[in-house]
Write an enzyme that holds these catalytic residues in place. Structure first.
Site, PDB file in Angstrom:
ATOM      1  N   TYR A   1      31.422  31.386  57.770  1.00 47.20           N
ATOM      2  CA  TYR A   1      30.138  32.076  57.861  1.00 47.20           C
ATOM      3  C   TYR A   1      30.309  33.555  58.226  1.00 47.20           C
ATOM      4  O   TYR A   1      29.661  34.433  57.638  1.00 47.20           O
ATOM      5  CB  TYR A   1      29.234  31.399  58.887  1.00 47.20           C
ATOM      6  CG  TYR A   1      28.464  30.220  58.366  1.00 47.20           C
ATOM      7  CD1 TYR A   1      27.539  30.369  57.337  1.00 47.20           C
ATOM      8  CD2 TYR A   1      28.637  28.944  58.898  1.00 47.20           C
ATOM      9  CE1 TYR A   1      26.819  29.289  56.851  1.00 47.20           C
ATOM     10  CE2 TYR A   1      27.931  27.859  58.419  1.00 47.20           C
ATOM     11  CZ  TYR A   1      27.021  28.028  57.400  1.00 47.20           C
ATOM     12  OH  TYR A   1      26.317  26.949  56.914  1.00 47.20           O
TER      13      TYR A   1
ATOM     14  N   HIS B   1      23.077  29.857  56.383  1.00 44.02           N
ATOM     15  CA  HIS B   1      23.010  29.379  57.761  1.00 44.02           C
ATOM     16  C   HIS B   1      21.632  28.848  58.124  1.00 44.02           C
ATOM     17  O   HIS B   1      21.501  27.891  58.891  1.00 44.02           O
ATOM     18  CB  HIS B   1      23.408  30.501  58.710  1.00 44.02           C
ATOM     19  CG  HIS B   1      23.805  30.031  60.071  1.00 44.02           C
ATOM     20  ND1 HIS B   1      22.915  29.913  61.108  1.00 44.02           N
ATOM     21  CD2 HIS B   1      25.000  29.612  60.552  1.00 44.02           C
ATOM     22  CE1 HIS B   1      23.528  29.463  62.186  1.00 44.02           C
ATOM     23  NE2 HIS B   1      24.795  29.271  61.880  1.00 44.02           N
TER      24      HIS B   1
END
Length: 235
Positions: free
Chosen positions: A26, A41
């Protein structure tokens, strides 16, 4: 698209490192494409990427964890090329992965060639598969992990893949069936404060080649973006 991330470094890492590698993916995507990272996310649905366990040719396992010596690697896969491209770009901006107190430096990034799929494919897991269901206990629904000795395991494995395809391509395909595994190895992995019962396996699937391809690209079962369900083709 599938990438192999080769690393070098030595040190101890904990058994339950999935959450750390998820964070690396991420944060790397965020460096290259903040909007993509945010959408992934914040999404409550499928993330459409998965990654393998950390593989180390020279390693030692003890109660302390896993000692990696010199080299290691892991794979990241997605049916969305922009996810892998952004991950690689962001990772190369900061080519270091820290797991607990161990620093591993990125040595090489390789894009792997995808296999061809026909109507029969045998998969071997690179990270264990999680399949879940809801079960009523004391008047309340509780989520439990299923294992390959339960028929519902295969039913939910199929449903999950069909839903992924429909979500990604806005088209329904459901011609897919999974046979009983040729081999299995249970594994228990902690994600934050929850332990998941997962299974390494070699399993044969029959059906639509596009569904088989998606299984390869995005992983089998649930929680793929937490490092579950990545597979390779063995036959």
């Amino acid at each position: 698209m599938r990438a192999k991330i080769s690393l070098h470094g030595s040190g101890w890492i904990p058994f339950n490192y999935n959450i750390t590698l998820t964070g690396v993916i991420y944060s790397s995507i965020k460096r290259a494409d903040p909007d993509l990272a945010y959408s992934l996310h914040s999404s409550k649905g499928f993330k459409f990427f998965t990654f393998s366990e950390l593989k180390a040719p020279k390693r030692k396992v003890s109660e302390k964890g896993i000692f990696i010596k010199d080299k290691a690697y892991f794979l990241v896969s997605s049916p969305k090329n922009e996810i892998i491209s952004s991950f690689i770009s962001g990772l190369l901006e900061k080519p270091e992965i820290k797991i607990a107190k161990t620093k591993l430096m990125v040595e090489n990034v390789e894009i792997l060639k995808a296999p061809q799929f026909n109507s029969i494919t045998t998969f071997s897991t690179l990270s264990p598969v999680v399949v879940r269901t809801a079960k009523e206990e004391n008047g309340k629904l509780k989520t439990i992990d299923l294992l390959p000795n339960e028929e519902k395991f295969y039913e939910n494995l199929k449903k999950n893949l069909v839903r992924k395809y429909e979500t990604l391509y806005n088209e329904k395909r459901d011609n897919i069936d999974f046979e009983k595994p040729l081999s299995t190895k249970p594994k228990r992995i902690r994600i934050k404060n929850t332990y998941h019962r997962a299974t390494h396996m070699v399993i044969k699937a029959r059906g639509d080649s596009e569904l088989l391809k998606l299984a390869y690209e995005t992983g089998l079962g649930e929680k793929n973006s937490m490092g579950f369900g990545m597979v390779k083709v063995v036959r």
